[in-house]
Design an enzyme around this catalytic site. Sequence first.
Site, PDB file in Angstrom:
ATOM      1  CG  HIS A 290       0.965   7.039   4.071  1.00  0.00           C
ATOM      2  ND1 HIS A 290       1.303   6.201   3.040  1.00  0.00           N
ATOM      3  CD2 HIS A 290      -0.281   6.675   4.438  1.00  0.00           C
ATOM      4  CE1 HIS A 290       0.301   5.375   2.790  1.00  0.00           C
ATOM      5  NE2 HIS A 290      -0.681   5.649   3.623  1.00  0.00           N
ATOM      6  CG  ASP A 291      -0.744   4.119   6.515  1.00  0.00           C
ATOM      7  OD1 ASP A 291      -1.320   5.144   6.945  1.00  0.00           O
ATOM      8  OD2 ASP A 291      -1.144   3.452   5.542  1.00  0.00           O
TER       9      ASP A 291
ATOM     10  CG  HIS B 282      -1.641   1.282   1.465  1.00  0.00           C
ATOM     11  ND1 HIS B 282      -2.482   1.911   0.571  1.00  0.00           N
ATOM     12  CD2 HIS B 282      -1.550   2.106   2.538  1.00  0.00           C
ATOM     13  CE1 HIS B 282      -2.894   3.058   1.105  1.00  0.00           C
ATOM     14  NE2 HIS B 282      -2.326   3.202   2.288  1.00  0.00           N
TER      15      HIS B 282
ATOM     16  CG  ASP C  76      -3.589   7.017   2.335  1.00  0.00           C
ATOM     17  OD1 ASP C  76      -3.532   5.815   2.033  1.00  0.00           O
ATOM     18  OD2 ASP C  76      -3.826   7.424   3.492  1.00  0.00           O
TER      19      ASP C  76
ATOM     20  CD  GLU D  46      -3.421   6.394  11.190  1.00  0.00           C
ATOM     21  OE1 GLU D  46      -3.042   6.913  10.115  1.00  0.00           O
ATOM     22  OE2 GLU D  46      -4.562   5.976  11.380  1.00  0.00           O
ATOM     23  CG  ASP D  47      -1.312   1.849  10.646  1.00  0.00           C
ATOM     24  OD1 ASP D  47      -2.115   2.503  11.334  1.00  0.00           O
ATOM     25  OD2 ASP D  47      -1.448   1.644   9.434  1.00  0.00           O
TER      26      ASP D  47
HETATM   27 MN    MN Z   1      -2.592   4.702   3.949  1.00  0.00          MN
END
Ligand code: MN
Length: 743
Positions: free
Chosen positions: A85-86, A60, A152, A89-90
């Site tokens: 980018h994630d 992704h 995204d 957050e993840d």
């Molecule tokens: Mn994403």
Amino acid sequence: MELQTESEKQLIRERYEDMLKSSSKKLTDTDLKLIDKAFNLANKAHMGVKRRSGEPYILHPIAVAKIVTHEIGLGTKSIVCALLHDVVEDTDYTIDDMERLFGKKIASIIDGLTKITNDNVDVNSSKQAENFRKIILTLADDIRVIFIKIADRLHNMRTLDSMEAKKQNRISSETIYIYAPLAYRLGLYAIKSELEDLSLRYRKPTVYQEISDKINASEKHRVQMLNHFSLPIIKKLEDSNIKFEISGRPKSIYSIWKKMNGKNISFDEVYDLLAIRIIFDPYEGIPEKTQCWNIYSIITDIYKPKPDRLRDWISTPKANGYEALHCTVMGPNGHWVEVQIRTRKMDDIAERGLAAHWKYKDMDATNQENELDKWIKEIKETIDTSQDSTLELLDEFKMSLIMTDLTVFTPKGEMHSLPKDATVLDFAFDIHTEIGIKAIGAKVNHKLVPLSHLLSAGDQVEILTAESQKPTWNLLDIATTAKAKLAIKNALKAEEKLNIENGRKILDAAFDKLGVVPDNAIINKLLEVYEMSSKEELYSSIGEQKISLENLNRAIRKNSNRKLVRYWRFQFGKVDANKKTGANAAENANRHEPAALPKHEVQSYETATCCNPIPGDDIIGFLAPDGVVKIHKSTCPEGVRLMSQFGDRIVNTKWTSQKKLSFLARLEIHGIDRMGVINDLSNVITHELMVNMSKFHLESHDGVFNGYIEVYIQDLTHLNDLSANLMKIKGMDSVKRTEIVED
Ligand code: MN
């Protein structure tokens, strides 16, 4: 357990290398090193995590990075941020880690991306709105955040199949509501169309399928028609040594659906509208605009153009930077065909938006970039200063996204872009807040128009101002842009604050004079007497001189169940049958003789809103059963009706004393239009006679103006003075008092 199988590793490698290859910029070794570092970190961080489709999660971020560079045209930093980018957050990595490893800039972009969560809630909930608020705020920090966010979203939409239906619906709705308009506003046409189509596919699968099938079925015929149409053009352009590409512009499924829906027409009618695009490589040394017009001229030598369908987005580009020459010509089978003419660069910018600008380094500071910067700045200001709820704000922001632009000009030829439904007032605020506040009207294409006048593309607008102009609530109905509304609200608040302060001072001084120390009981009595709901309202009404304090002493001593004469004291007595006004003698003759002076206790008085009598007018009073005396002009039809039916309730009424308080009156004015007449009008009204204007309406046709003003005046003498002074204005033909009608 092995976190990644060999085949997965290979797949990831392939996709990553494909992304690097499709970069729109030449990547240096330094670039590659940085990108590798980001990729390795992201790959490690997401290791073992799978997307819903079963693919390794890292595919992704790689896909998002590919969109960012290949489809939007951004460079190394953006690729790095897309890959990461994630991560924050993840996974367990923090923004501090990002800053330590990749520097401040990249960390701040990732921070922006992380703040905008993907935790989709209902489209209408305030959490969603809060999310958008963050989107907008980050716009101003670094626009790359938004580009990456759109990429995204695009990839999530492309892979939405594996999501559960409920989530598909939510994500598609959010996409159509905000991301597609946002992509459009940033000039990403291709992405905007794709987002719309994908969104339709999940929101209305049957409709989507139907249209898609029909397109496939009719494609062959369409291509034939386009070829037939294009052949002569191709030949002529080749003869002229122009290097070009010609393509049939495919209509998106969504745009077809919207047209069918909006205009209630069939698929065939929509689809019959053919469109082709000519993209050419311009020669150096000749202005691109000239070359576009040259092609236009070649085409219109072959096919007849439809004059009202010519759009020159080159001379005045759209606010999002779009440039092209559009025209519609009559094709060989009597079909209208839209032709878009653009240079390669224009096409690139049109497809990839603002980001493509960066590719063309030789470009001077362009108007369109300024426009976009301006838009972002305005949106940010609105959010920073607005006290509206987030949901309201979101709506305003959304409006500013979807409304297509309108270009209008100042008398000096400066261009201003405004939303489609912009009024003269919006334009005034677009020039400057101060001008918006002081605006009283405008000349649009040299004709006098009111502030509410809707602007059209290409209008030349000159704003007329008056120093004395004060903000009013009415303006909020006239303004459509978020900028103007916000400025008006702020001005109203400032005005209100000033009135409250002044009112408080005036009231304090009045108490002083009476030697009274006001306490809560006294203030509460005043609220009751003056029918105010709060202290602030009382102060502000005093400050605005809506209420006078001449009766203050009596007011604070009054029994609280009785209401004070609010404006005027009347002398009441028996109606004198012989002193009736002559105007309605015939009707009056039928009415009952009034009884002796009614013994009803008079509780309070009101001037009737049907005729708005002012001191000096001949009046009658009608005593209603609740003890309130309604004052009508003696010529008022309603007054006459009351007199004829309820003669015993008519009380003789006379104006007896005057106070500084105001009555509303409307004057119809008529005259020869000339420059400055509005200024003269407002000077007479506000300066010479200190009259407070409530409404002002002026229309001008063929050099003659017609209109009315509504003013607060003290009495008939005052009104007559005003009329006489207005008559002295050069060009004024007549001034006549008329009924106040709601308009
Ligand atoms: Mn994403």
